[in-house]
Motif scaffolding. Sequence first.
Motif, PDB file in Angstrom:
ATOM      1  N   LEU A  90      -0.184  -5.437 -22.688  1.00  0.00           N
ATOM      2  CA  LEU A  90       1.168  -5.837 -22.298  1.00  0.00           C
ATOM      3  C   LEU A  90       1.683  -4.919 -21.205  1.00  0.00           C
ATOM      4  O   LEU A  90       1.757  -3.697 -21.386  1.00  0.00           O
ATOM      5  CB  LEU A  90       2.096  -5.759 -23.519  1.00  0.00           C
ATOM      6  N   LEU A  91       2.053  -5.510 -20.093  1.00  0.00           N
ATOM      7  CA  LEU A  91       2.532  -4.718 -18.954  1.00  0.00           C
ATOM      8  C   LEU A  91       3.944  -5.148 -18.597  1.00  0.00           C
ATOM      9  O   LEU A  91       4.181  -6.314 -18.264  1.00  0.00           O
ATOM     10  CB  LEU A  91       1.614  -4.930 -17.739  1.00  0.00           C
ATOM     11  N   TRP A  92       4.856  -4.200 -18.669  1.00  0.00           N
ATOM     12  CA  TRP A  92       6.254  -4.491 -18.348  1.00  0.00           C
ATOM     13  C   TRP A  92       6.469  -4.376 -16.847  1.00  0.00           C
ATOM     14  O   TRP A  92       5.913  -3.505 -16.192  1.00  0.00           O
ATOM     15  CB  TRP A  92       7.124  -3.483 -19.097  1.00  0.00           C
ATOM     16  N   GLU A  93       7.313  -5.252 -16.329  1.00  0.00           N
ATOM     17  CA  GLU A  93       7.580  -5.243 -14.887  1.00  0.00           C
ATOM     18  C   GLU A  93       8.043  -3.867 -14.416  1.00  0.00           C
ATOM     19  O   GLU A  93       8.964  -3.289 -14.953  1.00  0.00           O
ATOM     20  CB  GLU A  93       8.674  -6.256 -14.572  1.00  0.00           C
ATOM     21  N   ALA A  94       7.367  -3.356 -13.403  1.00  0.00           N
ATOM     22  CA  ALA A  94       7.753  -2.053 -12.863  1.00  0.00           C
ATOM     23  C   ALA A  94       8.073  -2.215 -11.383  1.00  0.00           C
ATOM     24  O   ALA A  94       7.829  -3.263 -10.798  1.00  0.00           O
ATOM     25  CB  ALA A  94       6.617  -1.043 -13.053  1.00  0.00           C
ATOM     26  N   LEU A  95       8.640  -1.183 -10.823  1.00  0.00           N
ATOM     27  CA  LEU A  95       9.009  -1.246  -9.404  1.00  0.00           C
ATOM     28  C   LEU A  95       8.960   0.150  -8.823  1.00  0.00           C
ATOM     29  O   LEU A  95       9.527   1.073  -9.393  1.00  0.00           O
ATOM     30  CB  LEU A  95      10.421  -1.820  -9.272  1.00  0.00           C
ATOM     31  N   ARG A  96       8.262   0.277  -7.714  1.00  0.00           N
ATOM     32  CA  ARG A  96       8.303   1.567  -7.049  1.00  0.00           C
ATOM     33  C   ARG A  96       9.511   1.517  -6.124  1.00  0.00           C
ATOM     34  O   ARG A  96       9.598   0.698  -5.230  1.00  0.00           O
ATOM     35  CB  ARG A  96       7.026   1.800  -6.228  1.00  0.00           C
ATOM     36  N   LYS A  97      10.443   2.430  -6.370  1.00  0.00           N
ATOM     37  CA  LYS A  97      11.705   2.360  -5.645  1.00  0.00           C
ATOM     38  C   LYS A  97      11.483   2.350  -4.152  1.00  0.00           C
ATOM     39  O   LYS A  97      10.721   3.125  -3.603  1.00  0.00           O
ATOM     40  CB  LYS A  97      12.579   3.571  -6.019  1.00  0.00           C
ATOM     41  N   ARG A  98      12.176   1.418  -3.516  1.00  0.00           N
ATOM     42  CA  ARG A  98      12.204   1.326  -2.065  1.00  0.00           C
ATOM     43  C   ARG A  98      10.836   1.021  -1.452  1.00  0.00           C
ATOM     44  O   ARG A  98      10.639   1.263  -0.265  1.00  0.00           O
ATOM     45  CB  ARG A  98      12.764   2.616  -1.419  1.00  0.00           C
ATOM     46  N   GLN A 155       0.846  -1.193   0.000  1.00  0.00           N
ATOM     47  CA  GLN A 155       0.000   0.000   0.000  1.00  0.00           C
ATOM     48  C   GLN A 155       0.883   1.245   0.000  1.00  0.00           C
ATOM     49  O   GLN A 155       1.912   1.262   0.644  1.00  0.00           O
ATOM     50  CB  GLN A 155      -0.864   0.024   1.261  1.00  0.00           C
ATOM     51  N   ASP A 156       0.481   2.224  -0.709  1.00  0.00           N
ATOM     52  CA  ASP A 156       1.245   3.472  -0.742  1.00  0.00           C
ATOM     53  C   ASP A 156       0.246   4.604  -0.940  1.00  0.00           C
ATOM     54  O   ASP A 156      -0.585   4.544  -1.841  1.00  0.00           O
ATOM     55  CB  ASP A 156       2.256   3.407  -1.894  1.00  0.00           C
ATOM     56  N   SER A 157       0.365   5.611  -0.111  1.00  0.00           N
ATOM     57  CA  SER A 157      -0.619   6.695  -0.178  1.00  0.00           C
ATOM     58  C   SER A 157      -0.603   7.395  -1.529  1.00  0.00           C
ATOM     59  O   SER A 157      -1.616   7.927  -1.976  1.00  0.00           O
ATOM     60  CB  SER A 157      -0.377   7.697   0.946  1.00  0.00           C
ATOM     61  N   ARG A 158       0.527   7.365  -2.189  1.00  0.00           N
ATOM     62  CA  ARG A 158       0.592   7.988  -3.503  1.00  0.00           C
ATOM     63  C   ARG A 158      -0.285   7.222  -4.499  1.00  0.00           C
ATOM     64  O   ARG A 158      -1.016   7.804  -5.291  1.00  0.00           O
ATOM     65  CB  ARG A 158       2.024   8.023  -4.017  1.00  0.00           C
ATOM     66  N   ASP A 159      -0.211   5.901  -4.405  1.00  0.00           N
ATOM     67  CA  ASP A 159      -1.033   5.120  -5.321  1.00  0.00           C
ATOM     68  C   ASP A 159      -2.502   5.193  -4.962  1.00  0.00           C
ATOM     69  O   ASP A 159      -3.375   5.186  -5.834  1.00  0.00           O
ATOM     70  CB  ASP A 159      -0.552   3.664  -5.336  1.00  0.00           C
ATOM     71  N   ASP A 192       3.522   9.426 -10.177  1.00  0.00           N
ATOM     72  CA  ASP A 192       4.180   8.378 -10.963  1.00  0.00           C
ATOM     73  C   ASP A 192       5.689   8.395 -10.813  1.00  0.00           C
ATOM     74  O   ASP A 192       6.373   7.476 -11.258  1.00  0.00           O
ATOM     75  CB  ASP A 192       3.851   8.550 -12.458  1.00  0.00           C
ATOM     76  N   GLU A 193       6.142   9.460 -10.196  1.00  0.00           N
ATOM     77  CA  GLU A 193       7.585   9.579 -10.013  1.00  0.00           C
ATOM     78  C   GLU A 193       8.094   8.403  -9.221  1.00  0.00           C
ATOM     79  O   GLU A 193       7.376   7.835  -8.409  1.00  0.00           O
ATOM     80  CB  GLU A 193       7.840  10.880  -9.237  1.00  0.00           C
ATOM     81  N   SER A 194       9.319   8.054  -9.372  1.00  0.00           N
ATOM     82  CA  SER A 194      10.001   6.995  -8.618  1.00  0.00           C
ATOM     83  C   SER A 194       9.507   5.596  -8.969  1.00  0.00           C
ATOM     84  O   SER A 194       9.786   4.627  -8.255  1.00  0.00           O
ATOM     85  CB  SER A 194       9.899   7.213  -7.105  1.00  0.00           C
ATOM     86  N   ILE A 195       8.787   5.452 -10.039  1.00  0.00           N
ATOM     87  CA  ILE A 195       8.482   4.095 -10.512  1.00  0.00           C
ATOM     88  C   ILE A 195       9.385   3.826 -11.708  1.00  0.00           C
ATOM     89  O   ILE A 195       9.395   4.594 -12.670  1.00  0.00           O
ATOM     90  CB  ILE A 195       7.017   3.954 -10.932  1.00  0.00           C
ATOM     91  N   GLU A 196      10.148   2.769 -11.613  1.00  0.00           N
ATOM     92  CA  GLU A 196      11.097   2.501 -12.688  1.00  0.00           C
ATOM     93  C   GLU A 196      10.834   1.147 -13.329  1.00  0.00           C
ATOM     94  O   GLU A 196      10.084   0.316 -12.808  1.00  0.00           O
ATOM     95  CB  GLU A 196      12.514   2.587 -12.147  1.00  0.00           C
ATOM     96  N   PHE A 197      11.493   0.942 -14.465  1.00  0.00           N
ATOM     97  CA  PHE A 197      11.177  -0.215 -15.311  1.00  0.00           C
ATOM     98  C   PHE A 197      12.368  -1.083 -15.647  1.00  0.00           C
ATOM     99  O   PHE A 197      12.313  -1.859 -16.594  1.00  0.00           O
ATOM    100  CB  PHE A 197      10.526   0.280 -16.611  1.00  0.00           C
ATOM    101  N   ASN A 198      13.414  -0.965 -14.837  1.00  0.00           N
ATOM    102  CA  ASN A 198      14.583  -1.768 -15.184  1.00  0.00           C
ATOM    103  C   ASN A 198      15.015  -2.690 -14.056  1.00  0.00           C
ATOM    104  O   ASN A 198      16.174  -3.041 -13.939  1.00  0.00           O
ATOM    105  CB  ASN A 198      15.735  -0.853 -15.595  1.00  0.00           C
TER     106      ASN A 198
END
Lengths: 586, 545
Positions: free
Chosen positions: B141-149, B79-83, B168-174
């Motif tokens: 098609l959804l590429w694996e994403a990750l919310r940093k930390r 859970q994240d308040s931003r989301d 959407d900031e701090s979500i990366e795709f690598n």
Amino acid sequence: MARVQNPFVDYLNRYTTASPNHEAAFDEYIAAAQPPAAGPLRLQTKIERFLLEVYNKDRPPSVILTGNAGDGKTYLCRQVLRTFGSPQVSDLLWESLVDRPIERNGTRLFVVKDLSELSEEKGKEILDRLGEGLNNPANPNRYLIAANEGRLRQLLSGLPHRGELSQTINHQLENGAEITNESLIVINLNRVATSTFVPETLRWMTDPRHWHDCQQCHARDKCPIRYNAEQLANNEIVSRVQTLYQLLEAIGEHLTVRDMLIHFAYTISGGQTCRKIQQAGSDLSQFVYYENIFGRADDEGFRRKSHLTQLLARLQIGQHSSFEIDEFILSGGKTSDETFIHQKLFGETIDVNFKQFNQDRRAYLEGSDNSRAQDALKWLPHCRRKIFFTGSIHHYYRLLPFRFFQEYHQLYRSSGERIDEQTLRLFVKGLNRAFSRLYLHEDQHLYITAQYLHSVNQPHPLVLFRIPIDNIRLFFDETAADYIDVTRYTLCLDISPPRTSQNQEPLKWRLGILQFEYIMRLAVGGNFAILATECELDIRRLKDELIKRFAPTTLDQHVVEFFMPARSRYELRRLRINEHRKIVAE
Amino acid sequence: MNVYGQFQRDEKYPLEALIWGHRLRDNQHWIEYLLEFLSVLVGYDYSFGRGTQPHQKYRIPKRLGLRRFIFYDKYEKTQDSRDDRAVKMLREALVNKVEQNKYDAEATLQQIQVLLRSFAVIEDNRSWYAKSLFPAHENLLLWEALRKRSTKDTYRGPVDHFSADDLDESIEFNARNFFARGGELYYLIISAGTEHDSERRERIARSLWRLLTEQNQSLGELASLIDQTWQEQKQSPDNDAQGSPGWIPDPDCKLYQQFAEDLDILLDNSLDALESLELLAHLICFHVILYIYHRAHPQHDPSLCQTGKCLDVCRPELLIDIPGDEESQKVRSLSANQLRLHEQWQVERVRRYIKAKVEAIAKQTPPDQFLDQIRAEVDRYLGGIRRKGREQFEKNMQSFEPKVLAGYTAHMLDQVVESLDEVMGRNFRDHFVSVHRRLGRSIGLIAPLRGPQPRFVLGDNLLKTLTMTVIPAGKTMTFGQFLETLYARYGIIIGPGEARKAQFFKRSRTNEGVFARNRDRFLLRMKLAGLLTQYSDATAMVHRP
């Protein structure tokens, strides 16, 4: 009275037991053997008449006959050769006809009585020669080839340059022979409904001339063989036997003439000989025709050999209890009419071991002797089977393992009229369930759906398109043909294309009784597993065919229709994206 | 080293990468090979053969709006308040996109969410940004994403004033934990395999384009509308993320061409898109397993790959157990042996690699510099080796000192190899060697899922897939020919004929009868699956379903 041997009993037994190859049932044997009292069996078949007509023409086409062992391929080849004026056909002659034709009026006829007997190379060579002649009408060579479909297809797959030949063979095998084709006619004897010949065959087997000798036999009154021959001359029983054969054909099984001859011979004789019967002990009730016809438990050997018997045994007629029937059997009838019929059915005849059955039955009712009471129950399967063949109070289909046989039969009897609306709706509901693999309740439309089967969440089948019930007809279509004895009526599904489809040709799909049963059972809440092995693939092919033919060509990419689980059932939902890019729920 | 793709000179590739390319890893779910492959292909605009030059990157649509809408709910793991806020914003905006009629807008949105979520192909207990959908349409098609930390910290800052862009900031795709480059690898394999056959390349690309765009367009439209609505909330619409592929060794290996051929034939079918994609997923994983076995084969050598002989020489030996009753136990245990063997091959391959390296160093270096060279080699491969492992390694090295100075012996070299294997082969053992088993179980090549005696089998879907790669549309072949082809192409052994070709009877004390019965059971399987028709004279012809 002297001991008598009825030579016809031996004749029959040669069909069933003596040699492992049932040599009596082979055409070659019959042609050479001593005919029985009423003459040899000569079935009047449409296919024989057709072939003789074809070969009486000046320029006959080539003919390929496919079918199982026992369908009469060799017999038919022999009859054709007769019209070409050939002498008695021997093995040597068969061999030579492959490469040295028999001539008449400028036609050179090569005959291959069994393509499988030739080596693979030779087989391909023959087909190659046949293929060459196809395009060349001036070529006087004609072929009459008898083959198994498997071998034929295998050889064709090794002749890629004979595409035209493969095509016409495939087409005729799938859609029926092109009897007016002047170069090549392909006839699949697998389509012959052997049930057509049941009455003629039984009439011949029970011909009084064959059983005349029995009059002098001292065992005459206790002989089950003679009893069987007598009973099987009865029209009602013959009709029931024919129904059984028709049922197997409706299930999709093909029975060959040879199968039938072997089967009926055993039904009458039970594998017994005159001598054995004369020397036998008391209870011969187990050798009655209605036990022999399903194969007897004490004769595993015969069951193993006879495919037809195994098929009939699978129906398990008489093995399951039906309350009304069992009560009738044991009680002797409640009303005076019933009692009268019971007495006629279960009198003092060989098949109920004379007085034995009724004595056991009474002991059971009176509750006197315990072991006898058990014996009474042992009679039940036996008596049920008798009722199947000769009973008049109860419908015989109560003893069949089908839940919807009555509806099936109703459809049959009303072929040509409009089908009962309720039955059709039930059928459509069942088909919807079979296609989507969900217990839907829709019966006004046929829905063609697709879904991702391995979703980790509950699947929501997407509707690819739908067909209104008005476009769907279920009826028995007349499928009789002049040139071949096929089933007169076949259950057909006729589906007209929906408005969204470009293709305007309706789809016609043949169904057997198993598919009908499968779908109807689903409609009333049955399990998907019942009859799945036999039917699931066929239903999937029907669905694929519908998609291929009727899938909308101009996809409306703005509408999605799907089934969604809601409360207690699946409901249809529709979402659309309109011109203003808004989502509309409909 | 001859490679295809983007080989970074200064990157520290682990051992297994030098043998099997960059890269395959065990935490990639079998469906993710398909998803990643398709995403890369779409990211290169449905063209193969891109990605060999450093500037050639594939684009990755972020689709964050869509993903949150579908997957982020009150049961969400991270859970994240931003989301929370982002979903709220999106749904409010979406309500306006729903036409007012007798149906409640919220309920309609709910329906859409459930409908799209019914295509979820991986949920497990992953966070929303790592969940995936079955690609019924390209837009899903959804590429694996990750919310940093996100797994370490919980965001506690205020969010009410955040804009959509901020959220959407701090979500990366690598991150590449799940999309671990297996699909990329497959893209490279097919590219390499069609390098000299542009017609085939075109056909494959075109078939895949049709699979992803021609059917289920309405679903794609819905997904697109949802994501667009989120884009509209932002100041500036998303730029796509980007990625660049890894690499594969031996670009001329004929195996790649065979794979491309298989793919070409499979895609020429008239099944509906969902079914077709599912079979495709099976084929991809099957190919990956074959690829692993091919390069692990004891006789594998890059020079073989050049000549095309590798297909014959390095054929695997997949003895398939077709279950029955009675004495099928014999085939079962032989098959289990074969599975172990194919794993052993991989272990020995790694060992051979190390040994070759050590021997090469020994040849070129005098004994007194030998161990330093070894240490340098280790450094080259593993920069950040864990301390404990490093300590043990150093201890071993030191114990070798006196022996080395005395001169090279085979025994001593072996010990060095062993020590190196322990250190350098750790990643291989932890993350590579189980790939084939995991994939095998998922696609029905290895059974049971859990339990004793894992061995090779053929599940129905895999069987269907292979039938459709071996038999082109509209053709048939006899059962015997089918078995022969399965062996020639894939090393699959079912009946006595193929067992003999693979010299099974010499090596194990079995008789033909056991294999003959195995084959008979297989025939029945195929019949029940609608792939084979047996005629009354026992001729059996195999065809597509």
